[in-house]
Design a protein around this motif. Sequence first.
Motif, PDB file in Angstrom:
ATOM      1  N   ASN A 243       0.811  -1.214   0.000  1.00 32.69           N
ATOM      2  CA  ASN A 243       0.000   0.000   0.000  1.00 32.69           C
ATOM      3  C   ASN A 243       0.845   1.264   0.000  1.00 32.69           C
ATOM      4  O   ASN A 243       0.333   2.350  -0.236  1.00 32.69           O
ATOM      5  N   ILE A 244       2.158   1.137   0.270  1.00 32.06           N
ATOM      6  CA  ILE A 244       3.047   2.301   0.207  1.00 32.06           C
ATOM      7  C   ILE A 244       3.661   2.439  -1.188  1.00 32.06           C
ATOM      8  O   ILE A 244       3.721   3.540  -1.742  1.00 32.06           O
ATOM      9  N   VAL A 245       4.104   1.320  -1.768  1.00 32.92           N
ATOM     10  CA  VAL A 245       4.811   1.412  -3.045  1.00 32.92           C
ATOM     11  C   VAL A 245       3.863   1.436  -4.240  1.00 32.92           C
ATOM     12  O   VAL A 245       4.223   1.970  -5.298  1.00 32.92           O
ATOM     13  N   GLN A 249       3.683   3.178  -8.722  1.00 32.93           N
ATOM     14  CA  GLN A 249       3.702   2.490 -10.006  1.00 32.93           C
ATOM     15  C   GLN A 249       3.218   3.411 -11.125  1.00 32.93           C
ATOM     16  O   GLN A 249       3.495   3.171 -12.300  1.00 32.93           O
ATOM     17  N   TYR A 250       2.525   4.486 -10.743  1.00 31.85           N
ATOM     18  CA  TYR A 250       2.062   5.427 -11.746  1.00 31.85           C
ATOM     19  C   TYR A 250       3.192   6.276 -12.308  1.00 31.85           C
ATOM     20  O   TYR A 250       2.975   7.071 -13.225  1.00 31.85           O
ATOM     21  N   MET A 251       4.400   6.084 -11.765  1.00 29.00           N
ATOM     22  CA  MET A 251       5.585   6.674 -12.396  1.00 29.00           C
ATOM     23  C   MET A 251       5.733   6.171 -13.834  1.00 29.00           C
ATOM     24  O   MET A 251       6.342   6.839 -14.676  1.00 29.00           O
ATOM     25  N   GLN A 252       5.154   4.994 -14.105  1.00 28.33           N
ATOM     26  CA  GLN A 252       5.246   4.443 -15.453  1.00 28.33           C
ATOM     27  C   GLN A 252       4.572   5.362 -16.459  1.00 28.33           C
ATOM     28  O   GLN A 252       5.004   5.449 -17.616  1.00 28.33           O
ATOM     29  N   LEU A 253       3.528   6.052 -16.046  1.00 24.46           N
ATOM     30  CA  LEU A 253       2.865   6.987 -16.946  1.00 24.46           C
ATOM     31  C   LEU A 253       3.797   8.143 -17.289  1.00 24.46           C
ATOM     32  O   LEU A 253       3.929   8.524 -18.460  1.00 24.46           O
ATOM     33  N   ILE A 278      -7.797  11.059 -13.993  1.00 25.92           N
ATOM     34  CA  ILE A 278      -8.996  10.396 -13.465  1.00 25.92           C
ATOM     35  C   ILE A 278      -8.725   8.917 -13.211  1.00 25.92           C
ATOM     36  O   ILE A 278      -9.102   8.356 -12.173  1.00 25.92           O
ATOM     37  N   ILE A 279      -8.041   8.260 -14.155  1.00 25.77           N
ATOM     38  CA  ILE A 279      -7.710   6.842 -14.002  1.00 25.77           C
ATOM     39  C   ILE A 279      -6.811   6.632 -12.783  1.00 25.77           C
ATOM     40  O   ILE A 279      -7.042   5.740 -11.954  1.00 25.77           O
ATOM     41  N   LEU A 284      -5.866   5.060  -7.100  1.00 25.91           N
ATOM     42  CA  LEU A 284      -5.351   5.410  -5.778  1.00 25.91           C
ATOM     43  C   LEU A 284      -6.443   5.285  -4.718  1.00 25.91           C
ATOM     44  O   LEU A 284      -6.182   4.832  -3.589  1.00 25.91           O
ATOM     45  N   TYR A 285      -7.677   5.662  -5.074  1.00 23.81           N
ATOM     46  CA  TYR A 285      -8.767   5.534  -4.103  1.00 23.81           C
ATOM     47  C   TYR A 285      -9.012   4.070  -3.752  1.00 23.81           C
ATOM     48  O   TYR A 285      -9.188   3.723  -2.574  1.00 23.81           O
TER      49      TYR A 285
END
Length: 294
Positions: A243-245, A249-253, A278-279, A284-285
């Motif tokens: 839940n921390i890392v 993963q959205y660094m990929q974007l 939005i995605i 994240l939510y």
Amino acid sequence: MIDKTSGGQHHILTGILFICGAGILFPVMNGFAKFLGESGYDSLQVSWARAFGHILFMLAAFVPRFGLAMLRTHRLGTQILRSALLMTSNLSFFFAIITIPIAKAASISLTAPLVVALLAWPMLGERTTVGRLVALGVGFVGVLIVIRPGTELFQWASLGVVLSATCYALYQILTRRIAGTDSPETSAIYSSIVGAFGLMFVLPFVWKTPESFRDIAYFCSLGVLGALGHYCVARALHYAPANIVTPFQYMQLLGSVVVGYLFFGNFPDVLGWVGAAIIVGAGLYIGWSQRKAS
């Protein structure tokens, strides 16, 4: 509970760095795959190189440490199905990025966690909530904003990325199912076995001999970059809680935006950024709600 000691904080930082490393490696791999596709190499050949290189790299990395016993699996059928899903996911993605920008494809592919959350209830018995269902709907609205069906900006190849994300989500669910019976090393090897050996049967019909050392280097790098990326994800989860890392993963974007701009001169428009936000927000939510419930 998060470890407040300096050692715990160091491990968490290490995990974050590993997941960010994966966010760099995967977009570069996709950039090389796009180069090869635009150079006239069939997506089947590119996908085979990705899978076969992955197998070779994993064998070289794991066999000296674990021996051939790591090839023994207790869930052969499930492993084969996982591998077939990953092959379909990679093939669909590589086919799509020939014609659409990498950043756009990356935005759509980020729906995989949303699909996992949707299917985890019927397939794994993991109950969901009304809030998560709403987040799923919002996330898919973001996908529609990125794809924009019915407009002149819509490209049918975008549906290939939707298929890729769906297959990858199913792959992740099956990976959860066998986590208690097969080791991560065993699953890592079997994940590419269908692509590596199954696609060999079609290679004679689509094969194109690499025309330059650059193309050879791109082909050889696909499996290595993919394997290193998955290794970084595994190490990140070893050092820090998911839940921390996971949000990182959205660094990929962002990596995909940089690769797309530097390699191909593509940059997302305003609506592309809105849809991606939005995605990411929906994902994240869902991750936050799962952490709160645990």
